[in-house]
Design a protein around this motif. Structure first.
Motif, PDB file in Angstrom:
ATOM      1  N   GLN A   9       1.001  -1.405   0.330  1.00  0.00           N
ATOM      2  CA  GLN A   9      -0.033   0.383   0.131  1.00  0.00           C
ATOM      3  C   GLN A   9       1.152   1.036  -0.134  1.00  0.00           C
ATOM      4  N   GLU A  10       1.942   1.327   0.838  1.00  0.00           N
ATOM      5  CA  GLU A  10       2.864   1.596   0.704  1.00  0.00           C
ATOM      6  C   GLU A  10       3.450   2.416  -0.672  1.00  0.00           C
ATOM      7  N   VAL A  11       3.701   1.601  -1.273  1.00  0.00           N
ATOM      8  CA  VAL A  11       4.453   1.607  -2.568  1.00  0.00           C
ATOM      9  C   VAL A  11       3.584   2.042  -3.460  1.00  0.00           C
ATOM     10  N   ALA A  12       2.236   1.916  -3.807  1.00  0.00           N
ATOM     11  CA  ALA A  12       1.196   1.871  -4.170  1.00  0.00           C
ATOM     12  C   ALA A  12       1.549   3.907  -4.008  1.00  0.00           C
ATOM     13  N   GLU A  13       1.384   3.853  -2.715  1.00  0.00           N
ATOM     14  CA  GLU A  13       0.636   5.374  -2.516  1.00  0.00           C
ATOM     15  C   GLU A  13       2.183   6.772  -3.167  1.00  0.00           C
ATOM     16  N   ILE A  14       2.912   5.733  -3.349  1.00  0.00           N
ATOM     17  CA  ILE A  14       4.678   6.908  -3.785  1.00  0.00           C
ATOM     18  C   ILE A  14       4.588   6.387  -5.837  1.00  0.00           C
ATOM     19  N   LEU A  15       3.832   5.084  -5.768  1.00  0.00           N
ATOM     20  CA  LEU A  15       4.130   5.873  -7.741  1.00  0.00           C
ATOM     21  C   LEU A  15       2.568   5.731  -7.803  1.00  0.00           C
ATOM     22  N   LYS A  16       1.605   6.142  -7.004  1.00  0.00           N
ATOM     23  CA  LYS A  16       1.074   6.811  -7.802  1.00  0.00           C
ATOM     24  C   LYS A  16       0.021   5.481  -8.699  1.00  0.00           C
ATOM     25  N   ILE A  17      -0.418   4.316  -7.813  1.00  0.00           N
ATOM     26  CA  ILE A  17      -0.626   3.408  -8.725  1.00  0.00           C
ATOM     27  C   ILE A  17      -1.772   2.867  -7.630  1.00  0.00           C
ATOM     28  N   SER A  18      -2.718   1.388  -8.061  1.00  0.00           N
ATOM     29  CA  SER A  18      -3.510   0.701  -7.086  1.00  0.00           C
ATOM     30  C   SER A  18      -2.379   0.082  -6.721  1.00  0.00           C
ATOM     31  N   LYS A  19      -3.114  -0.737  -4.837  1.00  0.00           N
ATOM     32  CA  LYS A  19      -2.386  -1.788  -5.002  1.00  0.00           C
ATOM     33  C   LYS A  19      -2.282  -3.024  -5.839  1.00  0.00           C
ATOM     34  N   CYS A  20      -2.994  -3.765  -6.797  1.00  0.00           N
ATOM     35  CA  CYS A  20      -2.919  -4.398  -7.344  1.00  0.00           C
ATOM     36  C   CYS A  20      -1.302  -4.893  -8.979  1.00  0.00           C
ATOM     37  N   THR A  21      -1.275  -3.330  -8.856  1.00  0.00           N
ATOM     38  CA  THR A  21      -0.809  -3.280 -10.172  1.00  0.00           C
ATOM     39  C   THR A  21       0.726  -3.330  -8.791  1.00  0.00           C
ATOM     40  N   VAL A  22       0.805  -2.854  -7.315  1.00  0.00           N
ATOM     41  CA  VAL A  22       2.079  -3.389  -7.206  1.00  0.00           C
ATOM     42  C   VAL A  22       2.669  -4.740  -7.085  1.00  0.00           C
ATOM     43  N   TYR A  23       0.940  -5.464  -6.877  1.00  0.00           N
ATOM     44  CA  TYR A  23       1.711  -7.252  -6.387  1.00  0.00           C
ATOM     45  C   TYR A  23       2.431  -7.584  -8.067  1.00  0.00           C
ATOM     46  N   GLU A  24       1.089  -6.482  -9.090  1.00  0.00           N
ATOM     47  CA  GLU A  24       1.371  -7.066 -10.940  1.00  0.00           C
ATOM     48  C   GLU A  24       2.776  -6.678 -10.837  1.00  0.00           C
ATOM     49  N   LEU A  25       3.666  -6.093 -10.705  1.00  0.00           N
ATOM     50  CA  LEU A  25       5.259  -5.794 -10.803  1.00  0.00           C
ATOM     51  C   LEU A  25       5.801  -7.117  -9.922  1.00  0.00           C
ATOM     52  N   ILE A  26       5.317  -7.034  -8.818  1.00  0.00           N
ATOM     53  CA  ILE A  26       6.193  -8.239  -8.244  1.00  0.00           C
ATOM     54  C   ILE A  26       6.732  -9.448  -8.943  1.00  0.00           C
ATOM     55  N   LYS A  27       5.368  -9.513  -9.161  1.00  0.00           N
ATOM     56  CA  LYS A  27       5.155 -10.941  -9.071  1.00  0.00           C
ATOM     57  C   LYS A  27       5.871 -10.716 -11.308  1.00  0.00           C
ATOM     58  N   ARG A  28       6.162  -9.869 -11.506  1.00  0.00           N
ATOM     59  CA  ARG A  28       6.478  -9.677 -13.414  1.00  0.00           C
ATOM     60  C   ARG A  28       7.786  -9.534 -12.843  1.00  0.00           C
ATOM     61  N   TYR A 118      -2.194 -10.738   1.064  1.00  0.00           N
ATOM     62  CA  TYR A 118      -2.533 -11.547   2.174  1.00  0.00           C
ATOM     63  C   TYR A 118      -2.931 -10.858   3.686  1.00  0.00           C
ATOM     64  N   GLU A 119      -3.969 -10.383   3.318  1.00  0.00           N
ATOM     65  CA  GLU A 119      -4.647  -9.127   4.340  1.00  0.00           C
ATOM     66  C   GLU A 119      -6.023 -10.130   5.164  1.00  0.00           C
ATOM     67  N   SER A 120      -6.046  -9.138   6.258  1.00  0.00           N
ATOM     68  CA  SER A 120      -6.938  -9.448   7.664  1.00  0.00           C
ATOM     69  C   SER A 120      -8.411  -9.405   6.908  1.00  0.00           C
ATOM     70  N   SER A 121      -9.157  -9.993   7.289  1.00  0.00           N
ATOM     71  CA  SER A 121     -10.629 -10.045   7.248  1.00  0.00           C
ATOM     72  C   SER A 121     -11.206  -8.630   6.442  1.00  0.00           C
ATOM     73  N   TYR A 122     -11.173  -7.898   7.786  1.00  0.00           N
ATOM     74  CA  TYR A 122     -11.165  -6.734   7.908  1.00  0.00           C
ATOM     75  C   TYR A 122     -11.348  -5.744   6.069  1.00  0.00           C
ATOM     76  N   ASN A 123     -10.112  -5.972   5.963  1.00  0.00           N
ATOM     77  CA  ASN A 123      -8.884  -5.344   5.318  1.00  0.00           C
ATOM     78  C   ASN A 123      -9.366  -5.897   4.168  1.00  0.00           C
ATOM     79  N   TYR A 129     -14.048  -3.396  -1.643  1.00  0.00           N
ATOM     80  CA  TYR A 129     -15.091  -1.458  -1.326  1.00  0.00           C
ATOM     81  C   TYR A 129     -13.979  -1.401  -2.404  1.00  0.00           C
ATOM     82  N   ARG A 130     -12.824  -1.125  -2.401  1.00  0.00           N
ATOM     83  CA  ARG A 130     -11.707   0.106  -3.461  1.00  0.00           C
ATOM     84  C   ARG A 130     -11.816  -0.252  -4.410  1.00  0.00           C
ATOM     85  N   GLY A 131     -11.731  -1.681  -4.449  1.00  0.00           N
ATOM     86  CA  GLY A 131     -11.315  -2.360  -6.054  1.00  0.00           C
ATOM     87  C   GLY A 131      -9.969  -2.583  -5.843  1.00  0.00           C
TER      88      GLY A 131
END
Length: 320
Positions: A9-28, A118-123, A129-131
């Motif tokens: 999430q912190e990386v996403a905020e620095i790069l101004k992208i979504s958290k999903c994109t961060v995971y995708e960058l790591i995966k690639r 790997y987030e908690s149930s609430y998160n 909700y955030r997409g």
């Protein structure tokens, strides 16, 4: 520059992208990432390296407008608030059952390789909700109604029709030292002054269950020794108890926790459910998830994990 460890999430905020994109960058492997327990972390220096690498590519291409245009388009797409489901599919939740689901989804004719958050149930529900996630898994008990998940889905996804699908039922309880030297029998023992606890992180199903019981019992968290001490994993809880750092903890009954130094006191049957936005449920990939959850192959693999009741696996429990 300080080489801090960052969350996705912190990386996403620095790069101004979504958290999903961060995971995708790591995966690639475009961005270096690593695991600490079941959490993904990225070093600040690796983020800076990624940014500098992207800048150098753009500079190299900028001499030729025809060449630079695709680079600018790619960067604009990366930085936009687009729906990342077009290029990645993320299942959010902590249980290992979701890893099995992801593996089956990657092999299904209508499935795709899925990312795991790997987030908690609430998160997880908040990510849905955030997409930032396509599927969320949760086990959150509402002490007022006695229901699992449905009240939280209604509150945390306001105005978003959702489908709640049963994954498994399982037992929550209390970890104590072998032989139970403190004679602990239930949540009410947290009212005793000589009892200390090791807690799960805020937002986890076990933490919410504990807090709901404390509220019902009228026990103030300020009076509980060790309430602020936290671990992000069941193994962290049992380790703290085995080492004498705490007298009890709340968590799941799982085979790998049946270690010699720990006893488990059953306390509360809970339900672990998958949540999907109703607008997506008819799409092939979501139908693939339903097919998998109802399949004998999936259930047979899960049957190897003791402590899980699969009677209603794949059954739609509610629509909100």
């Amino acid at each position: 520059m300080e080489n801090k460890s960052l969350t996705p999430q912190e990386v996403a905020e620095i790069l101004k992208i979504s958290k999903c994109t961060v995971y995708e960058l790591i995966k690639r492997k475009d961005l270096n990432g690593y695991r600490v327990g079941n959490k993904v972390r990225v070093d600040m220096l690796d983020v800076e390296e990624y940014k500098n690498k992207s800048k150098s590519i753009k500079t190299k291409k900028s001499g030729n407008p025809e060449q630079a245009q695709p680079e600018r388009a790619a960067a604009a797409e990366l930085d936009s608030n687009r729906d990342d489901r077009r290029e990645s599919f993320t299942i959010c939740g902590q249980d290992s059952l979701l890893d099995i689901l992801c593996r089956h989804l990657g092999r299904h004719p209508r499935g795709v390789p899925a990312l795991r958050s790997y987030e908690s149930s609430y998160n997880a529900l908040y990510s849905l909700y955030r997409g930032d996630a396509n599927v969320a898994a949760a086990h959150i008990w509402d002490g007022k109604t006695g229901d699992y998940n449905i009240p939280y889905v209604e509150r945390m996804l306001p105005g978003i029709p959702s489908v709640i699908i049963r994954l498994a039922a399982r037992m929550q309880g209390i970890y104590v030292l072998k032989g139970n030297p403190r004679k602990i029998s239930g949540f009410e023992d947290l009212g005793r002054k000589n009892i200390s606890i090791i807690n799960r992180e805020p937002g986890s199903g076990s933490r919410i269950l504990l807090d709901e019981y404390l509220k019902k019992l009228g026990i103030s968290i300020s009076k509980i020794k060790g309430y602020e001490n936290e671990s992000n994993s069941p193994m962290g809880l049992t380790s703290a108890i085995a080492k004498g750092h705490a007298d009890m903890a709340v968590g799941l009954e799982l085979p790998f926790l049946k270690i010699r130094q720990i006893d488990f006191i059953p306390a509360h049957k809970e339900y672990y459910d998958v949540v999907i936005k109703k607008a997506h449920i008819d799409q092939p990939i979501y139908q693939a998830i339903l097919d998998i959850m109802k399949s004998e192959d999936f259930k047979m693999e899960m049957h190897g994990i003791n402590g899980y009741d699969l009677t209603d696996c794949g059954k739609i429990i509610a629509e909100t």
